[in-house]
Design a protein around this motif. Sequence first.
Motif, PDB file in Angstrom:
ATOM      1  N   VAL A  12      49.038  27.960  49.359  1.00 17.46           N
ATOM      2  CA  VAL A  12      47.642  28.394  49.425  1.00 17.46           C
ATOM      3  C   VAL A  12      47.419  29.594  48.529  1.00 17.46           C
ATOM      4  O   VAL A  12      48.346  30.209  48.031  1.00 17.46           O
ATOM      5  CB  VAL A  12      47.245  28.750  50.869  1.00 17.46           C
ATOM      6  CG1 VAL A  12      47.330  27.542  51.763  1.00 17.46           C
ATOM      7  CG2 VAL A  12      48.115  29.873  51.393  1.00 17.46           C
ATOM      8  N   MET A  13      46.162  29.931  48.330  1.00 16.85           N
ATOM      9  CA  MET A  13      45.808  31.046  47.452  1.00 16.85           C
ATOM     10  C   MET A  13      46.347  32.356  47.975  1.00 16.85           C
ATOM     11  O   MET A  13      46.336  32.607  49.168  1.00 16.85           O
ATOM     12  CB  MET A  13      44.275  31.133  47.354  1.00 16.85           C
ATOM     13  CG  MET A  13      43.785  32.187  46.362  1.00 16.85           C
ATOM     14  SD  MET A  13      41.993  32.132  46.226  1.00 16.85           S
ATOM     15  CE  MET A  13      41.762  30.503  45.561  1.00 16.85           C
ATOM     16  N   LEU A  16      45.534  38.429  48.039  1.00 16.64           N
ATOM     17  CA  LEU A  16      44.703  39.355  47.277  1.00 16.64           C
ATOM     18  C   LEU A  16      43.489  38.657  46.686  1.00 16.64           C
ATOM     19  O   LEU A  16      42.496  39.279  46.372  1.00 16.64           O
ATOM     20  CB  LEU A  16      45.512  40.042  46.172  1.00 16.64           C
ATOM     21  CG  LEU A  16      46.086  39.195  45.028  1.00 16.64           C
ATOM     22  CD1 LEU A  16      45.085  39.105  43.895  1.00 16.64           C
ATOM     23  CD2 LEU A  16      47.372  39.822  44.534  1.00 16.64           C
ATOM     24  N   LEU A  17      43.583  37.320  46.546  1.00 18.43           N
ATOM     25  CA  LEU A  17      42.425  36.570  46.074  1.00 18.43           C
ATOM     26  C   LEU A  17      41.568  36.110  47.247  1.00 18.43           C
ATOM     27  O   LEU A  17      40.353  36.204  47.219  1.00 18.43           O
ATOM     28  CB  LEU A  17      42.885  35.352  45.262  1.00 18.43           C
ATOM     29  CG  LEU A  17      43.797  35.662  44.068  1.00 18.43           C
ATOM     30  CD1 LEU A  17      44.092  34.379  43.302  1.00 18.43           C
ATOM     31  CD2 LEU A  17      43.150  36.672  43.141  1.00 18.43           C
ATOM     32  N   ALA A  18      42.264  35.633  48.303  1.00 15.29           N
ATOM     33  CA  ALA A  18      41.537  35.104  49.448  1.00 15.29           C
ATOM     34  C   ALA A  18      40.746  36.181  50.162  1.00 15.29           C
ATOM     35  O   ALA A  18      39.718  35.912  50.777  1.00 15.29           O
ATOM     36  CB  ALA A  18      42.512  34.443  50.422  1.00 15.29           C
ATOM     37  N   ALA A  19      41.210  37.414  50.074  1.00 20.54           N
ATOM     38  CA  ALA A  19      40.563  38.501  50.798  1.00 20.54           C
ATOM     39  C   ALA A  19      39.120  38.695  50.377  1.00 20.54           C
ATOM     40  O   ALA A  19      38.289  39.159  51.146  1.00 20.54           O
ATOM     41  CB  ALA A  19      41.349  39.797  50.594  1.00 20.54           C
ATOM     42  N   CYS A  20      38.816  38.329  49.139  1.00 16.83           N
ATOM     43  CA  CYS A  20      37.455  38.556  48.677  1.00 16.83           C
ATOM     44  C   CYS A  20      36.706  37.244  48.446  1.00 16.83           C
ATOM     45  O   CYS A  20      35.703  37.212  47.753  1.00 16.83           O
ATOM     46  CB  CYS A  20      37.490  39.373  47.378  1.00 16.83           C
ATOM     47  SG  CYS A  20      38.453  38.596  46.065  1.00 16.83           S
ATOM     48  N   ALA A  21      37.208  36.162  49.023  1.00 19.40           N
ATOM     49  CA  ALA A  21      36.596  34.856  48.785  1.00 19.40           C
ATOM     50  C   ALA A  21      35.298  34.700  49.566  1.00 19.40           C
ATOM     51  O   ALA A  21      35.216  35.038  50.734  1.00 19.40           O
ATOM     52  CB  ALA A  21      37.559  33.747  49.195  1.00 19.40           C
ATOM     53  N   GLY A  25      34.317  30.538  47.100  1.00 18.37           N
ATOM     54  CA  GLY A  25      35.523  31.085  46.485  1.00 18.37           C
ATOM     55  C   GLY A  25      35.214  32.321  45.676  1.00 18.37           C
ATOM     56  O   GLY A  25      34.050  32.650  45.392  1.00 18.37           O
ATOM     57  N   PRO A  26      36.241  33.057  45.291  1.00 15.55           N
ATOM     58  CA  PRO A  26      36.034  34.298  44.555  1.00 15.55           C
ATOM     59  C   PRO A  26      35.562  34.042  43.129  1.00 15.55           C
ATOM     60  O   PRO A  26      35.940  33.054  42.498  1.00 15.55           O
ATOM     61  CB  PRO A  26      37.424  34.938  44.564  1.00 15.55           C
ATOM     62  CG  PRO A  26      38.360  33.773  44.653  1.00 15.55           C
ATOM     63  CD  PRO A  26      37.661  32.773  45.514  1.00 15.55           C
ATOM     64  N   THR A  27      34.777  34.939  42.620  1.00 17.18           N
ATOM     65  CA  THR A  27      34.348  34.856  41.225  1.00 17.18           C
ATOM     66  C   THR A  27      35.443  35.444  40.347  1.00 17.18           C
ATOM     67  O   THR A  27      36.353  36.135  40.824  1.00 17.18           O
ATOM     68  CB  THR A  27      33.052  35.648  41.011  1.00 17.18           C
ATOM     69  OG1 THR A  27      33.327  37.043  41.240  1.00 17.18           O
ATOM     70  CG2 THR A  27      31.954  35.171  41.959  1.00 17.18           C
ATOM     71  N   ALA A  28      35.348  35.207  39.063  1.00 20.10           N
ATOM     72  CA  ALA A  28      36.331  35.760  38.133  1.00 20.10           C
ATOM     73  C   ALA A  28      36.331  37.277  38.187  1.00 20.10           C
ATOM     74  O   ALA A  28      37.381  37.920  38.108  1.00 20.10           O
ATOM     75  CB  ALA A  28      36.018  35.279  36.714  1.00 20.10           C
ATOM     76  N   GLU A  29      35.145  37.856  38.361  1.00 14.52           N
ATOM     77  CA  GLU A  29      35.043  39.310  38.429  1.00 14.52           C
ATOM     78  C   GLU A  29      35.712  39.851  39.691  1.00 14.52           C
ATOM     79  O   GLU A  29      36.384  40.888  39.664  1.00 14.52           O
ATOM     80  CB  GLU A  29      33.565  39.738  38.416  1.00 14.52           C
ATOM     81  CG  GLU A  29      32.849  39.524  37.094  1.00 14.52           C
ATOM     82  CD  GLU A  29      32.476  38.060  36.858  1.00 14.52           C
ATOM     83  OE1 GLU A  29      32.585  37.247  37.830  1.00 14.52           O
ATOM     84  OE2 GLU A  29      32.087  37.726  35.728  1.00 14.52           O
ATOM     85  N   GLU A  30      35.541  39.143  40.807  1.00 12.73           N
ATOM     86  CA  GLU A  30      36.163  39.568  42.064  1.00 12.73           C
ATOM     87  C   GLU A  30      37.686  39.464  41.987  1.00 12.73           C
ATOM     88  O   GLU A  30      38.410  40.334  42.500  1.00 12.73           O
ATOM     89  CB  GLU A  30      35.629  38.715  43.218  1.00 12.73           C
ATOM     90  CG  GLU A  30      34.183  39.030  43.569  1.00 12.73           C
ATOM     91  CD  GLU A  30      33.611  38.052  44.566  1.00 12.73           C
ATOM     92  OE1 GLU A  30      32.720  38.442  45.337  1.00 12.73           O
ATOM     93  OE2 GLU A  30      34.053  36.869  44.578  1.00 12.73           O
ATOM     94  N   ILE A  31      38.161  38.402  41.358  1.00  9.47           N
ATOM     95  CA  ILE A  31      39.609  38.226  41.197  1.00  9.47           C
ATOM     96  C   ILE A  31      40.180  39.362  40.357  1.00  9.47           C
ATOM     97  O   ILE A  31      41.187  39.984  40.713  1.00  9.47           O
ATOM     98  CB  ILE A  31      39.929  36.871  40.539  1.00  9.47           C
ATOM     99  CG1 ILE A  31      39.584  35.727  41.503  1.00  9.47           C
ATOM    100  CG2 ILE A  31      41.401  36.797  40.134  1.00  9.47           C
ATOM    101  CD1 ILE A  31      39.716  34.354  40.883  1.00  9.47           C
ATOM    102  N   ALA A  32      39.525  39.641  39.249  1.00  8.52           N
ATOM    103  CA  ALA A  32      39.992  40.699  38.361  1.00  8.52           C
ATOM    104  C   ALA A  32      39.965  42.054  39.067  1.00  8.52           C
ATOM    105  O   ALA A  32      40.882  42.869  38.921  1.00  8.52           O
ATOM    106  CB  ALA A  32      39.133  40.742  37.100  1.00  8.52           C
TER     107      ALA A  32
END
Length: 399
Positions: A12-13, A16-21, A25-32
């Motif tokens: 699974v994801m 650190l990515l899932a926390a802001c999903a 799902g998270p945007t590219a900006e949120e992932i970065a």
Amino acid sequence: MAVRHILATQLVMAFLLAACAGPSGPTAEEIAAAQAKVEANSAAARASAEQDGRVIVGVAGPMSGEFKTYGAEMQRGAEMAVADINAAGGVLGRTLVLEVADDGCGIKEADRAATELVEKGVVFVDGHFCSGSSIRGSKIYSKADILQITPSSTNSLLTDTAKQDKVTTLLRVVGRDDKQGEFAADWLAANYAGKPIAIVSDNSLYGKGIAARLLARLKEKGIRPVIDGEFIQGQTSYSSLVEALKKTQPGALYVAAYHDDIGRIAWAMRVAKLDTEIVGPDVLNNPEFWSFSQTKGNGVRFTDFAPAIERPEAAELVDRLRVQGVEPSNYTLNAYAAVQVFAAAAEATKGTDAKAIADYLRRNSVKTILGELTWDEKGDLTKVDYIWYVWQDGLAVRQ
């Protein structure tokens, strides 16, 4: 023990990515932004530690949940190693500080635990316990330049996957499952020379991995089994196998599977008056096997790792633990050895760079309480000591 072979079937994801999903799902900006925050926290923690004369290391495992006993054993070993190394002067003239992370032997939890350790500035992780958790952690640690040495994850896919993904910062101080196949093949070839041998495995990664190595080794020796088959886990009847064994009359049957199926197979064979010797892997070191065999498991033989407490190098530590009222497990001693390996390699490379340390370890040996350890290109131990046990009247007796 079966827990050593736990491997998640779905990945699974990362936390650190899932926390802001959000809903989509998270945007590219949120992932970065999430990645940048983790990296910034890690860099700040490492800089602070270096300034204060500390080296931050971590231990990750199931500190809660079904397998918390094993997590506690790992933590005990890591804590004792850190204390002993600090008493001898630390690493690189700095004091080791241990951070503990709980992964519950889960996948999402492993992502969360690994990310937590990254943000705390660790340069080395002693863990994880379960193989699925170790695989998840390795993907996070490698990107953060963190050395990972697992004291307990034995699934063959762990280092195979790491090599495929070009992760070089992962090693282990425990054997891999499928090596048992080679050890058993050598024994079968010596003890059943000129006699028919049968091999069956279940459909698990664990069983298939062991069987593949066993069959390959037998082929090298010019031995072709009279039965080479596979079955689905959890069957209620093994009549087809029993009939095939009656026809071929092998001297030995190797079953690469879990203890429940091997127990049921043993029962079916003994009820059918088949006296073929049954041989299996380390998962049979489980008291539940006797129940599944309905007390017909006498004579079933299996391999397991040699107890670490028997190593002369571990004698002093074993004595200390026993004085504390603790009977040392392999997990405790392996976790201690993992810290020893990191400390020795950091001193040798004059730093804590994970890739430099991992490269050093693949080319050099390190003396530990487990003996002198060496690794191959995958990060697997080049030598693992296995021994035989045989079930007798409800007890696994060493041979």
